[in-house]
Design an enzyme around this catalytic site. Structure first.
Site, PDB file in Angstrom:
ATOM      1  N   ALA A  88       7.121   1.960   7.428  1.00 28.38           N
ATOM      2  CA  ALA A  88       7.881   3.010   6.425  1.00 28.38           C
ATOM      3  C   ALA A  88       7.422   3.122   4.987  1.00 28.38           C
ATOM      4  O   ALA A  88       7.339   4.444   4.660  1.00 28.38           O
ATOM      5  CB  ALA A  88       9.412   2.923   6.689  1.00 28.38           C
ATOM      6  N   TRP A  89       7.067   1.933   4.364  1.00 25.28           N
ATOM      7  CA  TRP A  89       6.673   2.047   3.125  1.00 25.28           C
ATOM      8  C   TRP A  89       5.497   2.592   2.917  1.00 25.28           C
ATOM      9  O   TRP A  89       4.965   3.266   2.101  1.00 25.28           O
ATOM     10  CB  TRP A  89       6.555   0.767   2.586  1.00 25.28           C
ATOM     11  CG  TRP A  89       8.076   0.076   1.987  1.00 25.28           C
ATOM     12  CD1 TRP A  89       9.265   0.826   2.276  1.00 25.28           C
ATOM     13  CD2 TRP A  89       8.172  -0.459   1.010  1.00 25.28           C
ATOM     14  NE1 TRP A  89      10.148   0.068   1.551  1.00 25.28           N
ATOM     15  CE2 TRP A  89       9.513  -0.620   0.649  1.00 25.28           C
ATOM     16  CE3 TRP A  89       7.591  -1.290   0.073  1.00 25.28           C
ATOM     17  CZ2 TRP A  89      10.352  -1.174  -0.396  1.00 25.28           C
ATOM     18  CZ3 TRP A  89       8.116  -2.006  -0.952  1.00 25.28           C
ATOM     19  CH2 TRP A  89       9.555  -2.044  -1.137  1.00 25.28           C
ATOM     20  N   ASP A 115       0.133  -7.158   8.034  1.00 24.19           N
ATOM     21  CA  ASP A 115       1.456  -7.724   8.466  1.00 24.19           C
ATOM     22  C   ASP A 115       0.934  -8.724   9.756  1.00 24.19           C
ATOM     23  O   ASP A 115       0.028  -8.680  10.259  1.00 24.19           O
ATOM     24  CB  ASP A 115       2.337  -6.941   9.229  1.00 24.19           C
ATOM     25  CG  ASP A 115       4.053  -7.381   9.228  1.00 24.19           C
ATOM     26  OD1 ASP A 115       4.567  -6.761   8.344  1.00 24.19           O
ATOM     27  OD2 ASP A 115       4.178  -8.251   9.958  1.00 24.19           O
ATOM     28  N   ASP A 132      -2.344 -12.744   8.061  1.00 25.73           N
ATOM     29  CA  ASP A 132      -1.556 -13.247   7.088  1.00 25.73           C
ATOM     30  C   ASP A 132      -2.082 -13.022   5.589  1.00 25.73           C
ATOM     31  O   ASP A 132      -3.130 -13.475   5.327  1.00 25.73           O
ATOM     32  CB  ASP A 132      -1.664 -14.914   7.336  1.00 25.73           C
ATOM     33  CG  ASP A 132      -0.741 -15.787   6.204  1.00 25.73           C
ATOM     34  OD1 ASP A 132      -0.013 -14.976   5.457  1.00 25.73           O
ATOM     35  OD2 ASP A 132      -0.574 -16.847   6.433  1.00 25.73           O
ATOM     36  N   ASP A 157       7.569  -5.596   0.843  1.00 27.78           N
ATOM     37  CA  ASP A 157       9.000  -5.540   1.428  1.00 27.78           C
ATOM     38  C   ASP A 157       9.087  -6.892   2.531  1.00 27.78           C
ATOM     39  O   ASP A 157      10.101  -6.778   3.238  1.00 27.78           O
ATOM     40  CB  ASP A 157       9.233  -4.329   2.290  1.00 27.78           C
ATOM     41  CG  ASP A 157      10.527  -3.934   2.397  1.00 27.78           C
ATOM     42  OD1 ASP A 157      11.573  -4.555   1.792  1.00 27.78           O
ATOM     43  OD2 ASP A 157      10.995  -3.307   3.656  1.00 27.78           O
ATOM     44  N   LYS A 197      10.157  -7.456  -3.164  1.00 24.42           N
ATOM     45  CA  LYS A 197      11.532  -7.671  -2.607  1.00 24.42           C
ATOM     46  C   LYS A 197      11.768  -9.169  -2.851  1.00 24.42           C
ATOM     47  O   LYS A 197      11.028  -9.932  -2.534  1.00 24.42           O
ATOM     48  CB  LYS A 197      11.876  -7.301  -1.177  1.00 24.42           C
ATOM     49  CG  LYS A 197      13.290  -7.673  -0.698  1.00 24.42           C
ATOM     50  CD  LYS A 197      13.496  -7.078   0.416  1.00 24.42           C
ATOM     51  CE  LYS A 197      12.720  -7.682   1.800  1.00 24.42           C
ATOM     52  NZ  LYS A 197      13.297  -6.694   3.013  1.00 24.42           N
TER      53      LYS A 197
END
Length: 243
Positions: A88-89, A115, A132, A157, A197
């Site tokens: 989404a980001w 990710d 990673d 995030d 975040k």
């Protein structure tokens, strides 16, 4: 069409009071925690807005609000999205930096997401799934893919899977944040920005201190799409002081 957060507030948040108080069906056999999650999702205006605006999840509105305020994502920028799944980001970044080239009159940017999980393909984004972000091999690959081997913006995030122990989870997310700062010191352009975040707690000052040393401006923000009961906050660091 891209919607700003103020439009979301006027349409969905006002409407939610009247229309989103839904009672779910078929909860038999589900745990109490699962039932609470289902009820919360059904009554969450950001979940509905994400579906209507074709974002992969509600977290898109956190980045939209951050960018509306700080103007981080600009056409032509190169962006790294850490912990990108489900994407989404990256969707927001693709729109804002024009990495899909849909607007031929403004510069074309570049978006790369990383990710440990699989990330479904997205036009305008290059994804490194099952990678990673802290690994040297991944960072080398990023530099090989990025234009001029540098990024203008780093987004994170990322969060660990919750263990149920608040202090342990806080320590783990702080470690993740510090790894993002390490990445910034390796690949971020002078003047670049970072959004990260974190969960509020006693060790957050470690991240803030590192950011204050590396950037000329560090702010914190809790977007409206962050749930009130969550300790989730975001550092917004701008004007990277690359030596």
């Amino acid at each position: 069409m891209m919607y700003c957060v103020s439009m979301l507030q006027k349409s969905w948040l006002h409407t939610s009071v009247r229309t989103l108080k839904k009672t779910p069906h078929n909860l038999k056999g589900k745990s109490a925690a699962d039932q609470r999650w289902i009820v919360r999702q059904l009554n969450d205006p950001f979940v509905k807005a994400a579906q209507d605006q074709h974002y992969r999840c509600r977290s898109a509105f956190k980045l939209l609000e951050i960018d509306e305020k700080f103007k981080i994502l600009k056409p032509g920028c190169s962006v790294i999205d850490c912990g990108a799944s489900p994407g989404a980001w990256s969707q927001v970044a693709v729109q804002r930096v024009n990495s899909a080239g849909t607007n031929t009159e403004i510069p074309i940017g570049f978006v790369i997401g990383v990710d440990l999980l699989r990330i479904a393909p997205l036009d305008g984004a290059h994804f490194l799934s099952f990678c990673d972000i802290t690994a040297r091999a991944t960072q080398t690959q990023l530099q090989e893919l990025l234009p001029a081997a540098r990024a203008d913006v780093i987004l994170s995030d990322m969060a660990p899977n919750a263990s149920g122990f608040r202090e342990l989870d806080h320590e783990r997310v702080v470690t993740m944040c510090l790894s993002v700062v390490d990445l910034a010191e390796s690949v971020l352009q002078p003047g670049g920005s970072l959004v990260c975040k974190y969960w509020d707690g006693g060790q957050a000052h470690q991240v803030q201190g590192r950011l204050a040393h590396a950037f000329r401006e560090v702010r914190t923000m809790k977007p409206k799409a962050s749930r009130k009961e969550s300790s989730e906050l975001f550092f917004i660091a701008r004007f990277f002081k690359k030596k």
